[in-house]
Scaffold this motif. Sequence first.
Motif, PDB file in Angstrom:
ATOM      1  N   ASP A  88      56.005 114.349  31.969  1.00 54.46           N
ATOM      2  CA  ASP A  88      56.643 114.056  30.696  1.00 54.46           C
ATOM      3  C   ASP A  88      57.637 115.162  30.378  1.00 54.46           C
ATOM      4  O   ASP A  88      57.666 116.202  31.035  1.00 54.46           O
ATOM      5  CB  ASP A  88      55.575 113.974  29.591  1.00 54.46           C
ATOM      6  CG  ASP A  88      56.076 113.309  28.316  1.00 54.46           C
ATOM      7  OD1 ASP A  88      57.218 112.799  28.288  1.00 54.46           O
ATOM      8  OD2 ASP A  88      55.314 113.301  27.327  1.00 54.46           O
ATOM      9  N   VAL A  90      58.935 117.528  27.085  1.00 56.37           N
ATOM     10  CA  VAL A  90      58.638 117.902  25.709  1.00 56.37           C
ATOM     11  C   VAL A  90      59.692 118.882  25.220  1.00 56.37           C
ATOM     12  O   VAL A  90      60.279 119.629  26.002  1.00 56.37           O
ATOM     13  CB  VAL A  90      57.225 118.518  25.568  1.00 56.37           C
ATOM     14  CG1 VAL A  90      56.147 117.512  25.920  1.00 56.37           C
ATOM     15  CG2 VAL A  90      57.085 119.757  26.419  1.00 56.37           C
ATOM     16  N   THR A  92      60.829 122.194  23.483  1.00 58.85           N
ATOM     17  CA  THR A  92      60.322 123.543  23.245  1.00 58.85           C
ATOM     18  C   THR A  92      61.432 124.344  22.569  1.00 58.85           C
ATOM     19  O   THR A  92      62.577 123.887  22.510  1.00 58.85           O
ATOM     20  CB  THR A  92      59.923 124.236  24.569  1.00 58.85           C
ATOM     21  OG1 THR A  92      61.121 124.543  25.307  1.00 58.85           O
ATOM     22  CG2 THR A  92      58.994 123.373  25.408  1.00 58.85           C
ATOM     23  N   LYS A  96      64.336 121.155  26.253  1.00 55.76           N
ATOM     24  CA  LYS A  96      63.381 120.229  26.879  1.00 55.76           C
ATOM     25  C   LYS A  96      62.840 120.816  28.174  1.00 55.76           C
ATOM     26  O   LYS A  96      63.586 121.402  28.952  1.00 55.76           O
ATOM     27  CB  LYS A  96      64.030 118.878  27.151  1.00 55.76           C
ATOM     28  CG  LYS A  96      64.162 118.016  25.936  1.00 55.76           C
ATOM     29  CD  LYS A  96      64.555 116.604  26.331  1.00 55.76           C
ATOM     30  CE  LYS A  96      64.533 115.737  25.094  1.00 55.76           C
ATOM     31  NZ  LYS A  96      64.880 114.356  25.430  1.00 55.76           N
ATOM     32  N   THR A  99      56.533 118.618  31.730  1.00 52.28           N
ATOM     33  CA  THR A  99      55.124 118.977  31.678  1.00 52.28           C
ATOM     34  C   THR A  99      54.330 117.973  32.514  1.00 52.28           C
ATOM     35  O   THR A  99      54.762 116.833  32.705  1.00 52.28           O
ATOM     36  CB  THR A  99      54.567 118.967  30.242  1.00 52.28           C
ATOM     37  OG1 THR A  99      54.662 117.639  29.716  1.00 52.28           O
ATOM     38  CG2 THR A  99      55.312 119.948  29.357  1.00 52.28           C
TER      39      THR A  99
END
Length: 102
Positions: A88, A90, A92, A96, A99
């Motif tokens: 995926d 995510v 931060t 991006k 993960t």
Amino acid sequence: MVSVTSEAKDLLQDILQQAQQQGADIEEDTSIRLAPTTEGGNGNSGQVGLGLMLDRPKEGDQVVEYNGKKVLIIDSSTSNLLDGVTLDAVETPEGKRLTISQ
């Protein structure tokens, strides 16, 4: 088999486009390979992780496509080891990031 979310596919496509803009020699079938890496130094000799590199698909690879373009390839042994995990993307503070979760 590794599951890949649409957010991760979108990020992988962005990474490929950035590499091409920075002058990487990307042929039509070049994609990003998720592969085991061995890290050395700092007392971590032999520590295994996962890394990304530009590569072309080989026979038996798991190939993930997005918008008609191959964005991720994973060799069969790595895909089998990671069976059931999800890749995926995510957000931060640094932007991006990819993960992996079970």
